[in-house]
Design an enzyme around this catalytic site. Structure first.
Site, short mmCIF file in Angstrom:
data_model
loop_
_atom_site.label_atom_id
_atom_site.label_comp_id
_atom_site.label_asym_id
_atom_site.label_seq_id
_atom_site.Cartn_x
_atom_site.Cartn_y
_atom_site.Cartn_z
N CYS A 158 0.65 -1.24 0.16
CA CYS A 158 -0.05 -0.11 -0.06
C CYS A 158 1.06 1.18 0.10
O CYS A 158 1.72 1.24 0.77
CB CYS A 158 -0.96 0.01 1.51
SG CYS A 158 -1.91 1.62 1.59
N HIS A 177 -2.30 4.36 -8.89
CA HIS A 177 -1.71 4.38 -7.66
C HIS A 177 -2.44 3.62 -6.64
O HIS A 177 -3.61 3.81 -6.49
CB HIS A 177 -1.31 5.84 -6.87
CG HIS A 177 -0.48 6.56 -7.66
ND1 HIS A 177 -0.68 7.84 -8.43
CD2 HIS A 177 1.05 6.28 -7.83
CE1 HIS A 177 0.35 8.15 -9.21
NE2 HIS A 177 1.43 7.29 -8.85
N CYS A 269 -38.74 35.18 -0.44
CA CYS A 269 -38.76 33.70 -0.31
C CYS A 269 -40.10 33.00 -0.16
O CYS A 269 -40.90 33.78 0.19
CB CYS A 269 -37.60 33.13 0.49
SG CYS A 269 -37.18 31.35 0.49
N CYS A 271 -40.70 31.56 2.36
CA CYS A 271 -40.78 31.47 3.76
C CYS A 271 -41.18 32.69 4.23
O CYS A 271 -41.16 33.39 5.54
CB CYS A 271 -39.48 31.28 4.44
SG CYS A 271 -37.72 32.43 3.95
N CYS A 279 -26.83 41.67 -1.98
CA CYS A 279 -25.77 41.97 -0.81
C CYS A 279 -26.31 40.82 0.13
O CYS A 279 -25.83 40.85 1.32
CB CYS A 279 -25.78 43.34 -0.55
SG CYS A 279 -27.58 44.01 0.35
N CYS A 329 -24.23 71.38 40.81
CA CYS A 329 -23.42 72.60 40.64
C CYS A 329 -22.26 72.16 39.95
O CYS A 329 -22.30 71.21 39.24
CB CYS A 329 -23.20 73.24 41.95
SG CYS A 329 -21.93 71.97 43.11
N CYS A 334 -14.19 63.64 41.08
CA CYS A 334 -13.80 62.35 40.41
C CYS A 334 -14.07 61.07 41.11
O CYS A 334 -13.86 61.38 42.54
CB CYS A 334 -12.48 62.17 39.78
SG CYS A 334 -12.15 61.10 38.48
N CYS A 343 -13.56 72.39 38.80
CA CYS A 343 -14.82 73.00 38.64
C CYS A 343 -15.04 72.54 36.94
O CYS A 343 -14.21 72.31 36.00
CB CYS A 343 -14.31 74.49 38.01
SG CYS A 343 -15.49 75.44 37.39
#
Length: 607
Positions: A158, A177, A269, A271, A279, A329, A334, A343
């Site tokens: 083989c 082969h 379709c 469905c 597209c 205000c 932070c 400010c």
């Protein structure tokens, strides 16, 4: 249009012989086979709108008989696509293989390999084969004579596992082969499970180009592998074709064959899913595929998030994280771990602020710096981002709103078909075939919601500098939307009165006439809108638009003050709106006509 193959010839004949069907402009959702041709694109168009609901009533009578209305609609367009189920694809594939096998006098397996190579085009196979048969055979791996001679030994090794077997235990292609069944099965199974590449499988010998045909698959592959190979082969017939595409709806196994160059790409379709054949997005006429791609990308991209951040926040002066101020205000703190106090207006440290700088709700430093132009660039960028965001939000919200309205209308249509129509038939003692006008109205609503949705994407990309086109686009869109709302209200609310009545109503026939008429009028509104947008609003004249808009405004003002008298004319007297050159704008379609013309050259409305 040149036909690419003999199968193209029979496809074209098929299309030409198909029954005409109703699809006024976009292959809508109301029928599996409803399509649109390109014939409308060659016609001149005009804008024929009724100014008020009373004018709409004039159009009701033409479709009072629903059967006659169907006959009129059927003749409006021809089918330009065919829905193919799996058995249809298998049948076509079988016929093409048989045709090649018969004409070229080669086995079916070899014919299948040839067709795969040339994308299932029968004509291309014929041309290439008869031009240079030897070169084609070499390219696709169909060998006439073995590339190696078969050995005469009783036992042979083989080529893969190198075990020795008797000659009857080994298999080979035309190349001679030899490989054992175990190695062949493993080779085929691995290749099939790797994907569709198994359709172009070659001899396991690396130096050999002999093609593995379906006969070898049928002899050695397992049942599951055979089924996979069959599915790959079937899908290749669609996916390699220029004229056929799968329906993109989830769970749908149908394909659509389209007559390339025949007009609108919108197809529906079996469905009930409508999509653009070009597209593969949902049906989007009158907007082109490029605009749809940009709009979908914009809706899913992060650009609008950044615009929102830029328009509605400022960076912390210390850590630079964006902060949104929604109330209170000007004293900002932070979040941890930064905890910097500043400010909001001047972004300066809050410890340097106090009553002398304006207190908690103002900042004198900011006002002084602003007058000197210190914040001009930052404010300009923030203002531009805010305007851009507001503009996008305006169009997106209306696009999304019509999308949700369309989904609701689809659900109402399904309920009407499955439940309410039968009840309406029982209450008013009329067969369901005589109540088709209700279904047609809901189908029209669904289709118009789709068109209206995509007009907002069109409007977003309409250049701001083209003021005349933008003004006329908004006018056409507004007229179409108003007509749709009247139809939707009639089909949704007024119909319920007859649906919930205890017995037949005397004025049900009047309702039939009204609803069918509104359906027709709304269809005309949207036909005009679609044609105008597909033409790029190229025929719009500034003076004509202004005259039309002024005429509309004046008519609306007059009606709101005194109404329309019983003896007054519906259309009124045409007024010649002449410009400096002597041309006049048609009051009906706004087309600019020559001075000498007695009637409009587009809509034949007499001056």
């Amino acid at each position: 249009m040149e036909l690419e193959s003999d199968d193209d010839m029979h496809d074209a004949n098929e299309v030409a012989s198909l029954d005409e069907d109703d699809d006024y402009y976009s292959g809508g959702e109301d029928d599996d086979n409803m399509v649109e041709t390109g014939e409308d694109e060659e016609e001149d168009y005009c804008y024929d709108y009724a100014d008020e609901e009373d004018d709409d009533a004039a159009d009701y009578d033409f479709i009072a008989n629903s059967d006659d209305g169907d006959d009129a609609l059927v003749s409006r367009s021809q089918k330009n696509y065919t829905i193919l189920k799996e058995e249809d694809i298998q049948e076509r594939q079988f016929e093409d293989i048989t045709k090649i096998s018969t004409v070229l006098s080669i086995p079916r397996e070899a014919a299948c390999i040839l067709l795969r190579r040339y994308n299932w085009s029968v004509n291309n196979v014929h041309e290439e084969w008869f031009a240079d048969e030897e070169n084609v055979r070499r390219a696709v791996g169909i060998l006439e004579t073995p590339v190696v001679k078969a050995p005469n030994f009783k036992e042979v090794s083989c080529g893969i596992c190198f075990e020795r077997y008797t000659i009857d235990k080994l298999r080979t292609l035309a190349c001679s082969h030899l490989f054992c069944d175990t190695c062949w099965k493993a080779y085929l199974s691995t290749s099939i499970n790797d994907g569709p590449g198994c359709l172009v499988l070659r001899c396991p010998d690396p130096s050999c180009g002999a093609a593995v045909g379906q006969d070898m698959i049928d002899k050695l592959a397992s049942h599951d592998d055979k089924e996979k190979y069959r599915r790959y082969l079937l899908r290749s017939y669609v996916e390699d074709s220029r004229k056929i595409k799968w329906c993109p709806a989830p769970g749908c196994d149908s394909a659509v064959e389209y007559v390339v160059g025949s007009g609108s790409y919108d197809v529906t379709c079996n469905c009930s899913y409508s999509f653009c054949w070009n597209c593969a997005e949902e049906a989007h006429r009158p907007v082109d595929c490029e605009t749809v791609a940009k709009w979908v990308l914009k809706n899913s991209a992060e650009s609008e998030n950044m615009n929102w951040i830029l328009a509605n926040s400022k960076p912390c002066p210390k850590c630079k994280r964006p902060i949104e101020k929604n109330q209170g205000c000007m004293h900002m703190t932070c979040t941890p771990p930064c905890k910097f106090e500043f400010c909001w207006l001047c972004l300066g440290q809050w410890s340097e602020h106090g009553e002398t700088t304006g207190g908690f709700y103002a900042c004198n430093r900011y006002e002084a710096a602003k007058q000197e132009g210190v914040y001009d660039d930052a404010e300009r960028r923030r203002e531009m981002a805010k305007n851009s965001l507001e503009r996008y939000t305006h169009y997106y919200e209306r696009w999304a709103s019509n999308q949700s309205s369309r989904q609701k209308a689809l659900a109402d249509l399904h309920q009407m078909e499955s439940v309410h129509l039968e009840k309406l038939s029982e209450v008013h003692s009329q067969p369901e075939s005589q109540l088709k006008f209700v279904i047609e109205a809901w189908q029209q609503i669904v289709e118009c919601r789709r068109v209206l949705k995509w007009t907002y994407a069109y409007g977003y990309y309409l250049p701001e500098v083209e003021h005349t086109k933008k003004q006329f686009f908004e006018y056409l869109q507004g007229e179409a939307e108003a007509g749709l709302e009247r139809l939707h209200q009639c089909a949704e609310k007024e119909l319920m009165n007859y649906l919930n009545s205890e017995g037949p109503s005397k004025d049900f026939n009047d309702f039939r006439t009204k609803l069918a008429g509104l359906t027709s009028v709304t269809r005309n509104y949207f036909e005009n809108l679609v044609r105008a947008l597909e033409n790029g609003l190229s025929d719009v004249d500034s003076q004509a638009v202004c005259n039309k808009m002024s005429s509309k405004t004046a008519a609306g003002t007059s009606k709101s003050k005194g109404g329309r008298g019983k003896g007054s004319s519906k259309t009124g007297t045409s007024v010649r709106n002449a410009d400096d050159s002597g041309s006049w704008a048609c009051d009906k379609c706004t087309y600019m006509n020559a001075r000498s013309a007695a009637a409009c050259q587009v809509c034949n409305h007499r001056n």
